[in-house]
Scaffold this motif. Structure first.
Motif, PDB file in Angstrom:
ATOM      1  N   GLU A 165       1.930  12.967   3.596  1.00  0.00           N
ATOM      2  CA  GLU A 165       0.801  12.104   2.895  1.00  0.00           C
ATOM      3  C   GLU A 165      -0.534  12.374   3.595  1.00  0.00           C
ATOM      4  OE1 GLU A 165      -0.055  10.671  -0.420  1.00  0.00           O
ATOM      5  OE2 GLU A 165       1.957  10.953  -0.104  1.00  0.00           O
ATOM      6  N   ALA A 188       4.536   9.632  -7.745  1.00  0.00           N
ATOM      7  CA  ALA A 188       4.291  10.243  -6.639  1.00  0.00           C
ATOM      8  C   ALA A 188       5.599  10.775  -5.984  1.00  0.00           C
ATOM      9  CB  ALA A 188       3.872   9.332  -5.522  1.00  0.00           C
ATOM     10  N   TRP A 242      -2.752   4.627  -4.735  1.00  0.00           N
ATOM     11  CA  TRP A 242      -2.387   5.786  -3.866  1.00  0.00           C
ATOM     12  C   TRP A 242      -3.520   6.709  -3.933  1.00  0.00           C
ATOM     13  CZ3 TRP A 242       2.934   5.537  -3.062  1.00  0.00           C
ATOM     14  CH2 TRP A 242       3.368   6.926  -2.476  1.00  0.00           C
ATOM     15  N   SER A 270      -1.876  14.521  -0.348  1.00  0.00           N
ATOM     16  CA  SER A 270      -1.397  13.610  -1.304  1.00  0.00           C
ATOM     17  C   SER A 270      -0.158  13.951  -2.299  1.00  0.00           C
ATOM     18  CB  SER A 270      -2.448  12.798  -2.289  1.00  0.00           C
ATOM     19  OG  SER A 270      -2.015  12.015  -3.059  1.00  0.00           O
ATOM     20  N   CYS A 304       8.071   6.417  -7.361  1.00  0.00           N
ATOM     21  CA  CYS A 304       7.964   7.442  -6.255  1.00  0.00           C
ATOM     22  C   CYS A 304       9.657   8.032  -6.680  1.00  0.00           C
ATOM     23  CB  CYS A 304       7.912   6.709  -5.125  1.00  0.00           C
ATOM     24  SG  CYS A 304       6.262   6.176  -4.567  1.00  0.00           S
ATOM     25  N   TYR A 355       0.768  12.307  -4.702  1.00  0.00           N
ATOM     26  CA  TYR A 355       0.718  12.047  -6.153  1.00  0.00           C
ATOM     27  C   TYR A 355       0.556  13.205  -6.983  1.00  0.00           C
ATOM     28  CZ  TYR A 355      -1.364   9.813 -10.112  1.00  0.00           C
ATOM     29  OH  TYR A 355      -1.768   9.449 -11.425  1.00  0.00           O
ATOM     30  N   ASP A 388       0.807  -1.232  -0.087  1.00  0.00           N
ATOM     31  CA  ASP A 388      -0.077   0.006  -0.114  1.00  0.00           C
ATOM     32  C   ASP A 388       0.946   1.433   0.148  1.00  0.00           C
ATOM     33  OD1 ASP A 388       0.838   0.122   2.671  1.00  0.00           O
ATOM     34  OD2 ASP A 388      -0.952  -0.817   3.502  1.00  0.00           O
ATOM     35  N   ARG A 389       0.253   2.191  -0.015  1.00  0.00           N
ATOM     36  CA  ARG A 389       0.948   3.757  -0.035  1.00  0.00           C
ATOM     37  C   ARG A 389       1.809   3.907   0.984  1.00  0.00           C
ATOM     38  NH1 ARG A 389      -2.693   9.059  -0.501  1.00  0.00           N
ATOM     39  NH2 ARG A 389      -4.335   7.704   0.608  1.00  0.00           N
ATOM     40  N   GLU A 390       1.462   3.435   2.322  1.00  0.00           N
ATOM     41  CA  GLU A 390       2.295   3.757   3.410  1.00  0.00           C
ATOM     42  C   GLU A 390       3.525   2.769   3.528  1.00  0.00           C
ATOM     43  OE1 GLU A 390       2.254   2.930   8.303  1.00  0.00           O
ATOM     44  OE2 GLU A 390       0.322   3.775   7.395  1.00  0.00           O
TER      45      GLU A 390
END
Length: 150
Positions: free
Chosen positions: A48, A60, A88, A52, A96, A54, A18-20
């Protein structure tokens, strides 16, 4: 470019659930290359949560909050590619570009990176890069921009 983007900070076959987790990986790379103190990762996660990072084109740009600047040892970038993508907040991120900047250098870095992302071909090349040299070539303009503003 070598002072800003350490070759060891380019990872082109990463995975994150995931994003984290993706942001944590970015921060770990910045830490491993000696650019930031460990606490910087928490400021990246805090950034974040507030807005965001992104920016479009599957990219991102995770970076810390203002309070995180004191944890930056030197300005640096880390480029992590997630070939399988990372959700995201409803967008699919495959690259990233993490930023650590002690002063206002992040503004210059963001501007130079935006130039690359606005070019559809360069953005695609960055998303599809499998060779660190290609990433260094693509992001070379960021170092040139930083040098010309110093």
């Amino acid at each position: 470019m070598s002072d800003l983007l350490d070759r060891r900070a380019i990872r082109l076959a990463e995975k994150a659930a995931d994003r984290e987790e993706a942001i944590r990986r970015c921060g770990e790379i910045l830490k491993e290359t000696g650019a930031v103190e460990p606490g910087y990762i928490d400021t990246m996660l805090a950034r974040e949560q507030s807005i965001s990072t992104y920016v479009g084109e599957g990219v991102a740009i995770p970076h810390g909050t203002l309070s995180g600047k004191e944890l930056v040892k030197r300005d640096a970038l880390a480029v992590l590619r997630f070939p399988e993508g990372v959700d995201w907040g409803g967008e699919q991120v495959t690259v990233c570009v993490a930023i650590a900047a002690a002063g206002d250098g992040h503004v210059e870095l963001l501007a130079a990176l935006a130039e690359i992302l606005l070019d559809e071909d360069q953005a695609r090349e960055l998303r599809e890069a499998t060779d660190p040299d290609k990433v260094i070539q693509l992001l070379g303009s960021i170092q040139e921009e930083k040098d010309s503003n110093s």
